[in-house]
Design a protein around this motif. Structure first.
Motif, PDB file in Angstrom:
ATOM      1  N   PRO A  45     -32.917   3.185   6.237  1.00  0.00           N
ATOM      2  CA  PRO A  45     -33.289   1.716   6.050  1.00  0.00           C
ATOM      3  C   PRO A  45     -32.927   0.928   7.156  1.00  0.00           C
ATOM      4  CG  PRO A  45     -31.112   2.290   4.954  1.00  0.00           C
ATOM      5  CD  PRO A  45     -31.704   3.595   5.672  1.00  0.00           C
ATOM      6  N   GLU A  46     -34.020  -0.207   7.229  1.00  0.00           N
ATOM      7  CA  GLU A  46     -33.890  -1.138   8.490  1.00  0.00           C
ATOM      8  C   GLU A  46     -32.895  -2.079   8.076  1.00  0.00           C
ATOM      9  OE1 GLU A  46     -36.738  -4.018  11.287  1.00  0.00           O
ATOM     10  OE2 GLU A  46     -37.491  -3.303   9.358  1.00  0.00           O
ATOM     11  N   TRP A  47     -32.777  -2.762   6.976  1.00  0.00           N
ATOM     12  CA  TRP A  47     -31.813  -3.673   6.632  1.00  0.00           C
ATOM     13  C   TRP A  47     -30.698  -3.114   5.575  1.00  0.00           C
ATOM     14  CZ3 TRP A  47     -31.606  -8.969   8.232  1.00  0.00           C
ATOM     15  CH2 TRP A  47     -32.790  -9.320   9.062  1.00  0.00           C
ATOM     16  N   ILE A  48     -29.313  -3.434   5.822  1.00  0.00           N
ATOM     17  CA  ILE A  48     -28.399  -3.126   4.976  1.00  0.00           C
ATOM     18  C   ILE A  48     -27.293  -4.158   4.879  1.00  0.00           C
ATOM     19  CG2 ILE A  48     -28.594  -0.760   6.131  1.00  0.00           C
ATOM     20  CD1 ILE A  48     -25.937  -1.531   7.959  1.00  0.00           C
ATOM     21  N   GLU A  49     -26.490  -4.161   3.826  1.00  0.00           N
ATOM     22  CA  GLU A  49     -25.593  -5.057   3.513  1.00  0.00           C
ATOM     23  C   GLU A  49     -24.315  -4.888   4.241  1.00  0.00           C
ATOM     24  OE1 GLU A  49     -23.654  -7.309  -0.522  1.00  0.00           O
ATOM     25  OE2 GLU A  49     -24.741  -5.035  -0.583  1.00  0.00           O
ATOM     26  N   LEU A  50     -23.812  -5.821   4.908  1.00  0.00           N
ATOM     27  CA  LEU A  50     -22.539  -5.709   5.563  1.00  0.00           C
ATOM     28  C   LEU A  50     -21.331  -6.511   4.999  1.00  0.00           C
ATOM     29  CD1 LEU A  50     -24.262  -6.182   9.192  1.00  0.00           C
ATOM     30  CD2 LEU A  50     -23.518  -4.203   8.344  1.00  0.00           C
ATOM     31  N   LEU A  51     -21.457  -7.630   4.464  1.00  0.00           N
ATOM     32  CA  LEU A  51     -20.243  -8.244   3.826  1.00  0.00           C
ATOM     33  C   LEU A  51     -21.041  -8.984   2.576  1.00  0.00           C
ATOM     34  CD1 LEU A  51     -19.024 -10.202   6.670  1.00  0.00           C
ATOM     35  CD2 LEU A  51     -17.978  -8.555   5.624  1.00  0.00           C
ATOM     36  N   PRO A  52     -19.911  -8.424   1.388  1.00  0.00           N
ATOM     37  CA  PRO A  52     -20.442  -9.111  -0.096  1.00  0.00           C
ATOM     38  C   PRO A  52     -20.326 -10.388  -0.127  1.00  0.00           C
ATOM     39  CG  PRO A  52     -18.159  -7.873   0.060  1.00  0.00           C
ATOM     40  CD  PRO A  52     -18.448  -7.603   1.502  1.00  0.00           C
ATOM     41  N   PRO A  64      -7.133 -10.983  -2.279  1.00  0.00           N
ATOM     42  CA  PRO A  64      -8.768 -11.250  -2.197  1.00  0.00           C
ATOM     43  C   PRO A  64      -9.140 -11.816  -0.658  1.00  0.00           C
ATOM     44  CG  PRO A  64      -7.714 -13.041  -3.048  1.00  0.00           C
ATOM     45  CD  PRO A  64      -6.467 -12.380  -2.854  1.00  0.00           C
ATOM     46  N   PHE A  65     -10.345 -11.297  -0.271  1.00  0.00           N
ATOM     47  CA  PHE A  65     -11.007 -11.781   0.669  1.00  0.00           C
ATOM     48  C   PHE A  65     -12.047 -12.652   0.375  1.00  0.00           C
ATOM     49  CE2 PHE A  65      -9.453  -7.628   2.005  1.00  0.00           C
ATOM     50  CZ  PHE A  65      -8.598  -8.237   3.183  1.00  0.00           C
ATOM     51  N   ARG A  66     -12.734 -13.687   0.905  1.00  0.00           N
ATOM     52  CA  ARG A  66     -13.503 -14.765   0.528  1.00  0.00           C
ATOM     53  C   ARG A  66     -14.648 -14.878   1.567  1.00  0.00           C
ATOM     54  NH1 ARG A  66     -11.556 -18.056  -3.349  1.00  0.00           N
ATOM     55  NH2 ARG A  66     -13.112 -19.653  -2.821  1.00  0.00           N
ATOM     56  N   LEU A  67     -15.804 -14.778   1.290  1.00  0.00           N
ATOM     57  CA  LEU A  67     -17.005 -14.989   2.011  1.00  0.00           C
ATOM     58  C   LEU A  67     -17.552 -16.459   1.701  1.00  0.00           C
ATOM     59  CD1 LEU A  67     -18.696 -14.237   4.441  1.00  0.00           C
ATOM     60  CD2 LEU A  67     -20.337 -12.965   2.717  1.00  0.00           C
ATOM     61  N   ASP A  68     -16.899 -17.275   1.849  1.00  0.00           N
ATOM     62  CA  ASP A  68     -17.103 -18.649   1.438  1.00  0.00           C
ATOM     63  C   ASP A  68     -18.508 -19.197   2.123  1.00  0.00           C
ATOM     64  OD1 ASP A  68     -15.269 -18.546  -0.539  1.00  0.00           O
ATOM     65  OD2 ASP A  68     -13.845 -19.817   0.875  1.00  0.00           O
ATOM     66  N   TRP A 109     -27.479  -0.319  16.289  1.00  0.00           N
ATOM     67  CA  TRP A 109     -27.054  -1.222  16.772  1.00  0.00           C
ATOM     68  C   TRP A 109     -27.596  -2.347  15.654  1.00  0.00           C
ATOM     69  CZ3 TRP A 109     -23.629  -1.382  20.536  1.00  0.00           C
ATOM     70  CH2 TRP A 109     -23.599  -0.071  21.477  1.00  0.00           C
ATOM     71  N   ILE A 110     -26.805  -3.373  15.413  1.00  0.00           N
ATOM     72  CA  ILE A 110     -27.262  -4.653  14.410  1.00  0.00           C
ATOM     73  C   ILE A 110     -27.771  -5.812  15.223  1.00  0.00           C
ATOM     74  CG2 ILE A 110     -26.569  -6.341  12.710  1.00  0.00           C
ATOM     75  CD1 ILE A 110     -24.311  -4.215  11.987  1.00  0.00           C
ATOM     76  N   ARG A 111     -29.237  -5.787  15.230  1.00  0.00           N
ATOM     77  CA  ARG A 111     -29.699  -6.850  16.059  1.00  0.00           C
ATOM     78  C   ARG A 111     -30.085  -8.088  15.481  1.00  0.00           C
ATOM     79  NH1 ARG A 111     -31.883  -4.133  20.518  1.00  0.00           N
ATOM     80  NH2 ARG A 111     -32.012  -6.417  21.352  1.00  0.00           N
ATOM     81  N   GLU A 112     -29.987  -8.200  13.888  1.00  0.00           N
ATOM     82  CA  GLU A 112     -30.192  -9.391  13.565  1.00  0.00           C
ATOM     83  C   GLU A 112     -29.218  -9.501  12.052  1.00  0.00           C
ATOM     84  OE1 GLU A 112     -34.092 -12.055  11.792  1.00  0.00           O
ATOM     85  OE2 GLU A 112     -34.409  -9.975  12.858  1.00  0.00           O
ATOM     86  N   LEU A 113     -28.778 -10.652  11.973  1.00  0.00           N
ATOM     87  CA  LEU A 113     -28.130 -10.979  10.953  1.00  0.00           C
ATOM     88  C   LEU A 113     -28.676 -12.152  10.068  1.00  0.00           C
ATOM     89  CD1 LEU A 113     -24.564 -10.981  12.122  1.00  0.00           C
ATOM     90  CD2 LEU A 113     -25.459  -9.386  10.867  1.00  0.00           C
ATOM     91  N   GLU A 114     -28.635 -12.146   8.528  1.00  0.00           N
ATOM     92  CA  GLU A 114     -29.115 -13.253   7.701  1.00  0.00           C
ATOM     93  C   GLU A 114     -28.291 -13.205   6.498  1.00  0.00           C
ATOM     94  OE1 GLU A 114     -32.749 -11.442   5.107  1.00  0.00           O
ATOM     95  OE2 GLU A 114     -33.216 -12.479   6.817  1.00  0.00           O
ATOM     96  N   VAL A 115     -28.461 -14.185   5.803  1.00  0.00           N
ATOM     97  CA  VAL A 115     -27.863 -14.535   4.348  1.00  0.00           C
ATOM     98  C   VAL A 115     -28.649 -14.161   3.478  1.00  0.00           C
ATOM     99  CG1 VAL A 115     -26.522 -16.076   3.138  1.00  0.00           C
ATOM    100  CG2 VAL A 115     -26.281 -16.446   5.405  1.00  0.00           C
ATOM    101  N   VAL A 120     -24.090 -11.167   3.551  1.00  0.00           N
ATOM    102  CA  VAL A 120     -24.452 -11.230   4.871  1.00  0.00           C
ATOM    103  C   VAL A 120     -24.946  -9.713   5.293  1.00  0.00           C
ATOM    104  CG1 VAL A 120     -23.957 -10.756   7.386  1.00  0.00           C
ATOM    105  CG2 VAL A 120     -22.751 -12.516   5.787  1.00  0.00           C
ATOM    106  N   TRP A 121     -26.351  -9.693   5.299  1.00  0.00           N
ATOM    107  CA  TRP A 121     -27.380  -8.587   5.528  1.00  0.00           C
ATOM    108  C   TRP A 121     -27.588  -8.330   7.184  1.00  0.00           C
ATOM    109  CZ3 TRP A 121     -29.892  -4.950   2.000  1.00  0.00           C
ATOM    110  CH2 TRP A 121     -29.421  -5.264   0.799  1.00  0.00           C
TER     111      TRP A 121
END
Length: 383
Positions: A45-52, A64-68, A109-115, A120-121
């Protein structure tokens, strides 16, 4: 810069000098995206989920951890200026193998990030070896390495990730599932979010991003919680909703006193009616009042079963007794005596009159004796 703690994924690591393993969450329940066997057209896959999104925990109990603010995390990660991309290794070799001199080759290599919906994907350029391993399902999950604030668990920055079969977080599985043509599709073909409608509903500018939408929703929720808390606090002081216990007890005491007074009034009327009906004699009034006030129904049942002591001739209802009209002259006490002894009124009158005649004769004899005595005493005085 504030103190941040690093978490890594994969196997547990407790030896001194090593990074503490990442917060672990079981993703084994997340299904691999392919049920069919790999084919020549399958690709990684080209896009993968990195942080929930939101708050997340680990299988080992950490959190707990928080991705606010995922947009802020992306900005902080981009600020590291890793122009070649954010590395993805195998089984977190960068954290666990490299410090001991073992190799830590990159898998991509992760070349791009987006919400995406608060998560975070990343867009990954896989190495040929890693892509082949993913297609062959030798690796099916990814585990991130991130920094967070130990005070509140807020995630601050993404550092890297690792291919693993012992995942830490609930992330979308990366097992090969797409055909080559499907993998060529871009992020625009994922689930669409009605971002324009959300901007309009939330009164945001046309240029507002998905992260802005999420932030606005959080603000509205916080405002709602604050309003609810204030409403609860206001009600706690509002006499329309609550009263002091002392005031309640005083009111209850007054109410009970009014009930008792009303019960005594009803009891007095009931007892007087029973006396007039000949069910009771006047001497029973106080006892009857106490009984009726305590148990009105019980007293009424008792009085209903009692025979009339003096019949209809008692005369307590405002009418003179029959004997009185006939010249008998019996009073209420004499009538009650007749009822108790089973005497007819005429017999009682006869006996009463006989006793009066007897007393009259005795008085006449006594008068005669007294007159004779005085005459004899006078005669003696004259001699």
């Amino acid at each position: 810069m504030q103190h941040l703690t690093t978490r890594t994924g994969g196997e547990s690591e407790t030896r001194a000098g090593k990074l503490i393993p990442s917060f672990v969450i079981d993703t084994a329940g997340a299904p691999a995206s392919a049920s069919a066997p790999p084919s020549e057209t399958a690709a990684a896959p080209e896009w993968i989920e990195l942080l929930p999104a939101g708050v997340f925990y680990g299988r080992d109990g950490r959190g707990p951890f928080r991705l606010d603010d995922p947009a802020a995390v992306i900005a902080s990660t981009t600020a590291l200026q890793m122009n070649a991309g954010i590395p993805i290794d195998y089984d977190h070799a960068t954290d666990f193998g490299a410090p001991e001199g073992r190799p830590a080759p990159a898998a991509g290599w992760i070349r791009e990030l987006e919400v995406r919906t608060g998560a975070v994907w990343g867009r990954v350029e896989w190495t040929a070896r890693a892509a082949s391993s993913i297609v062959a399902r030798e690796y099916r999950y990814v585990s991130p390495v991130f920094q967070f604030d130990p005070k509140d668990g807020v995630v601050r920055r993404l550092l890297r990730a690792g291919l693993t079969n012992n995942p830490n977080l609930h992330l979308t599985a990366i097992a090969a599932s797409h055909t080559a043509s499907a993998d060529n599709q871009t992020k625009d073909q994922r689930m669409e979010i009605p971002i324009d409608e959300l901007r309009e509903l939330l009164k945001l500018d046309d240029g507002a991003t998905a992260a802005d939408v999420v932030a606005k929703v959080r603000d509205l929720r916080a405002a709602g919680d604050a309003a609810s808390s204030q409403l609860t606090s206001t009600h706690a002081l509002d006499p329309a909703h609550y009263v002091a216990i002392a005031e309640f007890e005083r009111t209850l005491t007054e109410l009970n006193a009014l009930k008792a007074e009303r019960a005594r009034e009803r009891a007095a009327h009931t007892v007087e009616d029973a006396i007039r009906a000949g069910k009771l004699v006047p001497a029973q009034r106080e006892w009857a009042l106490a009984y009726c006030a305590a148990d009105a129904r019980g007293f009424q049942a008792f009085a209903a079963k009692q025979p009339s002591l003096v019949g209809d001739n008692l005369g307590l209802g405002g009418q003179p007794p029959a004997d009185s009209r006939a010249g008998g002259g019996l009073n209420a006490a004499e009538l009650a005596i007749c009822a108790q002894l089973g005497l007819k009124h005429s017999e009682f009158v006869r006996r009463k009159r006989g006793r009066a005649d007897f007393l009259s004769l005795e008085r006449n004899d006594a008068d005669l004796r007294n007159a004779a005595a005085r005459s004899a005493e006078l005669h003696n005085n004259q001699n």
